[in-house]
Design a protein around this motif. Structure first.
Motif, PDB file in Angstrom:
ATOM      1  N   UNK A 139      23.218  37.366  25.060  1.00 38.08           N
ATOM      2  CA  UNK A 139      23.444  38.582  24.296  1.00 38.08           C
ATOM      3  C   UNK A 139      23.379  39.833  25.153  1.00 38.08           C
ATOM      4  N   UNK A 140      22.383  39.869  26.039  1.00 34.65           N
ATOM      5  CA  UNK A 140      22.259  41.032  26.925  1.00 34.65           C
ATOM      6  C   UNK A 140      23.438  41.111  27.889  1.00 34.65           C
ATOM      7  N   UNK A 141      23.893  39.953  28.394  1.00 33.85           N
ATOM      8  CA  UNK A 141      25.031  39.944  29.313  1.00 33.85           C
ATOM      9  C   UNK A 141      26.287  40.470  28.629  1.00 33.85           C
ATOM     10  N   UNK A 142      26.517  40.043  27.385  1.00 38.33           N
ATOM     11  CA  UNK A 142      27.684  40.524  26.643  1.00 38.33           C
ATOM     12  C   UNK A 142      27.576  42.019  26.382  1.00 38.33           C
ATOM     13  N   UNK A 143      26.361  42.474  26.069  1.00 35.24           N
ATOM     14  CA  UNK A 143      26.162  43.907  25.852  1.00 35.24           C
ATOM     15  C   UNK A 143      26.457  44.720  27.103  1.00 35.24           C
ATOM     16  N   UNK A 144      25.991  44.234  28.252  1.00 37.95           N
ATOM     17  CA  UNK A 144      26.262  44.937  29.513  1.00 37.95           C
ATOM     18  C   UNK A 144      27.746  44.909  29.840  1.00 37.95           C
ATOM     19  N   UNK A 145      28.381  43.760  29.582  1.00 35.83           N
ATOM     20  CA  UNK A 145      29.831  43.676  29.801  1.00 35.83           C
ATOM     21  C   UNK A 145      30.555  44.703  28.950  1.00 35.83           C
ATOM     22  N   UNK A 146      30.190  44.792  27.671  1.00 42.78           N
ATOM     23  CA  UNK A 146      30.846  45.735  26.764  1.00 42.78           C
ATOM     24  C   UNK A 146      30.657  47.168  27.240  1.00 42.78           C
ATOM     25  N   UNK A 147      29.435  47.505  27.638  1.00 43.81           N
ATOM     26  CA  UNK A 147      29.154  48.878  28.058  1.00 43.81           C
ATOM     27  C   UNK A 147      29.918  49.277  29.306  1.00 43.81           C
ATOM     28  N   UNK A 148      29.881  48.424  30.335  1.00 47.11           N
ATOM     29  CA  UNK A 148      30.556  48.771  31.585  1.00 47.11           C
ATOM     30  C   UNK A 148      32.076  48.713  31.451  1.00 47.11           C
ATOM     31  N   UNK A 149      32.577  47.790  30.633  1.00 50.06           N
ATOM     32  CA  UNK A 149      34.028  47.762  30.388  1.00 50.06           C
ATOM     33  C   UNK A 149      34.466  49.026  29.660  1.00 50.06           C
ATOM     34  N   UNK A 150      33.605  49.510  28.759  1.00 48.83           N
ATOM     35  CA  UNK A 150      33.908  50.765  28.070  1.00 48.83           C
ATOM     36  C   UNK A 150      33.940  51.948  29.022  1.00 48.83           C
ATOM     37  N   UNK A 151      33.050  51.915  30.017  1.00 47.76           N
ATOM     38  CA  UNK A 151      33.041  52.993  31.013  1.00 47.76           C
ATOM     39  C   UNK A 151      34.362  53.021  31.781  1.00 47.76           C
ATOM     40  N   UNK A 152      34.919  51.841  32.064  1.00 46.55           N
ATOM     41  CA  UNK A 152      36.205  51.812  32.773  1.00 46.55           C
ATOM     42  C   UNK A 152      37.294  52.470  31.939  1.00 46.55           C
ATOM     43  N   UNK A 153      37.222  52.289  30.613  1.00 47.14           N
ATOM     44  CA  UNK A 153      38.181  52.955  29.735  1.00 47.14           C
ATOM     45  C   UNK A 153      38.007  54.465  29.797  1.00 47.14           C
ATOM     46  N   UNK A 154      36.739  54.895  29.829  1.00 49.49           N
ATOM     47  CA  UNK A 154      36.472  56.327  29.903  1.00 49.49           C
ATOM     48  C   UNK A 154      36.928  56.930  31.224  1.00 49.49           C
ATOM     49  N   UNK A 155      36.860  56.143  32.304  1.00 46.88           N
ATOM     50  CA  UNK A 155      37.273  56.646  33.612  1.00 46.88           C
ATOM     51  C   UNK A 155      38.797  56.733  33.738  1.00 46.88           C
ATOM     52  N   UNK A 156      39.517  55.984  32.904  1.00 45.63           N
ATOM     53  CA  UNK A 156      40.960  55.948  33.000  1.00 45.63           C
ATOM     54  C   UNK A 156      41.634  57.309  33.001  1.00 45.63           C
ATOM     55  N   UNK A 157      41.314  58.187  32.037  1.00 42.51           N
ATOM     56  CA  UNK A 157      41.961  59.499  32.029  1.00 42.51           C
ATOM     57  C   UNK A 157      41.694  60.316  33.295  1.00 42.51           C
TER      58      UNK A 157
END
Length: 491
Positions: A139-157
């Motif tokens: 569960x923690x691994x999936x949560x970390x994956x979700x958070x860091x993958x979301x950061x990549x989306x935020x960095x896109x612009x």
């Protein structure tokens, strides 16, 4: 092959697996953000019509939507790491072809290939995490994956806008090369191979091909009809192929039963069926808004690529900060209310965005709409994903997640194909500010309408049944040893 020894998250191998999956999935998220921002530059450089820009997005979505379930099945049967790495290599090579394309036609062809690579890559990251980590760390691994993958989306612009303005739109694709190479090396170094012993030995290739042809025929007709006319032989032929393959797909899947790519038994659940229709509507609205707003901000409001990307950043920030809390709230009040209220909030945001024009003030004309739109997504996304899983039995949760992911892609595909037709945006009129402004404002109304349709589905068809399904989903999510192979988050 049996499952590998479960890894601890704090171990070097565990951190390596997490890094590998975050890097590759983040690359795919980043690509989606950047390409939307790059559309006006692609159109100007390659002398593209609106149809060319539509196919630039839809070529990718088409092959991804049609083959993502097949990609997940291949990983389960042939080896998750093997298919995952093949997907990364495929996606990276296709990105280079996109960057080197001298014409819009070649770019579209490369985007079809890129989507096929994504169909192999996308199901793999979460399936690898599921198979690699011990239950107490999963569960923690999936949560970390979700958070860091979301950061990549935020960095896109930020990253995409800077590269496009300083260099070229081609760097929207070339940035995938170093990321892809690093992801390949990391996967080969740290990711253990795993398979699903119970996986079906037969792949539903026929179903995948029929789904692709059905989507392609309908999409082609919607995109080409404004220029060629509904009576043009190619358009009529595309409609016939699309409808014929759609009917054949349903018949073939019913004949194959549980061996089908989309087992018909899933749709015996009224809630599951309605939630997938809901997904088509809300993700169609989301994609239509993203397609039009990126072009509008640059071709009418006068923003450069970086400014256009950053303008929509508040929506992403809200998703990063509040998605977990939205999921927690739904466990207390039932997801029905969030599935109803979320689309309405997003629809209001879209209506406010109709204020964007030649003399746009960001604080008064863009930011309020972007914030409300983001708040609406925060409200609906987390409850929707888990409610879909809870609407079917646990043994079907993996395929149910895949079907819902494909529904989201199909909704985006159809919306981007249909909206320019509905609002009268054809040829090179997207480069004419007055015509684009009129079409954009109409498109926002259509997108808001799709969101309201989603809200209506939640109110009138899901009802209190969703609450019971939600409790089943919570049980599923907290069960440590279920055999599920989930697909990547849709946004």
């Amino acid at each position: 092959m049996t499952a590998p020894e479960p890894l601890e998250l704090k171990s070097a191998a565990g951190r390596g697996v997490l890094f590998s999956t975050i890097l590759a999935s983040g690359m795919a998220f980043l690509d989606g953000t950047i390409v939307n921002v790059a559309l006006p530059h692609i159109g100007a450089d390659l002398n593209s019509t609106v149809a060319g820009l539509q196919w630039t997005i839809n070529g990718y979505l088409l092959t991804l939507a049609a083959f993502v379930l097949l990609g997940g099945s291949l990983g389960d049967r042939l080896g998750r790491r093997k298919i995952y790495v093949i997907g990364i290599v495929w996606f990276t090579v296709a990105s280079v072809l996109c960057a080197l394309s001298p014409t819009i036609g070649m770019l579209i062809g490369a985007r079809f290939l890129q989507g096929a690579g994504a169909a192999l890559l996308t199901p793999g990251s979460l399936a690898i995490i599921q198979a690699s980590f011990r239950s107490e760390d999963r569960g923690r691994a999936i949560g970390m994956w979700s958070g860091f993958s979301g950061i990549s989306t935020a960095l896109g612009p930020f990253v995409g806008g800077l590269l496009i303005d300083a260099l070229s739109w081609r760097w929207a694709f070339l940035i995938n090369v170093p990321l892809g190479v690093l992801a390949i090396l990391a996967s080969l170094r740290w990711v253990p191979e795993s398979r699903a012993p119970e996986a079906n030995t037969r792949f539903d290739v026929t179903g995948a091909v029929l789904a692709a042809l059905a989507l392609a025929g309908i999409t082609f007709a919607l995109i080409e009809a404004p220029d060629d006319g509904w009576g043009a032989p190619l358009v009529v032929g595309a409609i016939a192929i699309g409808i014929g393959c759609a009917v054949a797909f349903v018949l073939v899947e019913r004949h194959k039963g549980d061996a089908a790519m989309t087992p018909p038994t899933l749709f015996r659940s009224r809630v599951f069926t309605v939630l997938n229709l809901y997904t088509v509507a809300v993700y169609g609205a989301l994609s239509g808004q993203s397609f039009f707003l990126a072009v509008m901000l640059q071709n009418v409001a006068g923003y450069d690529a970086f400014q256009a990307g950053v303008a929509t950043l508040p929506s992403t920030v809200l998703m990063l900060l509040l998605s977990a809390r939205s999921g927690e709230l739904a466990t207390r009040i039932s997801p029905r209310w969030q599935l109803t209220i979320g689309p309405v909030i997003a629809a209001v945001g879209m209506i406010l965005l109709r204020r964007v024009g030649p003399e746009t003030n960001y604080l008064t004309d863009v930011l309020p709409g972007v914030l409300l739109f983001g708040l609406g997504l925060v409200t609906l996304v987390a409850p929707l994903t888990t409610a879909v899983l809870g609407a079917v039995s646990m043994e079907h949760s993996g395929i149910a997640s895949g079907v819902n992911n494909a529904a989201a892609r199909a909704g985006a595909l159809i919306a981007i194909a249909a909206l320019p037709l509905l609002v009268g945006l054809t040829g090179e009129s997207y480069q004419v500010p007055a015509e684009l402004t009129s079409s954009f404002r109409s498109a926002m109304l259509w997108c808001a309408g799709l969101m309201v349709v989603g809200a209506g589905l939640a109110v009138f068809f899901c009802g209190g049944v969703v609450a019971a399904m939600w409790h089943r989903a919570v049980t599923f999510a907290t069960t440590p040893n279920h055999s599920v192979h989930p697909v990547q988050d849709k946004p």
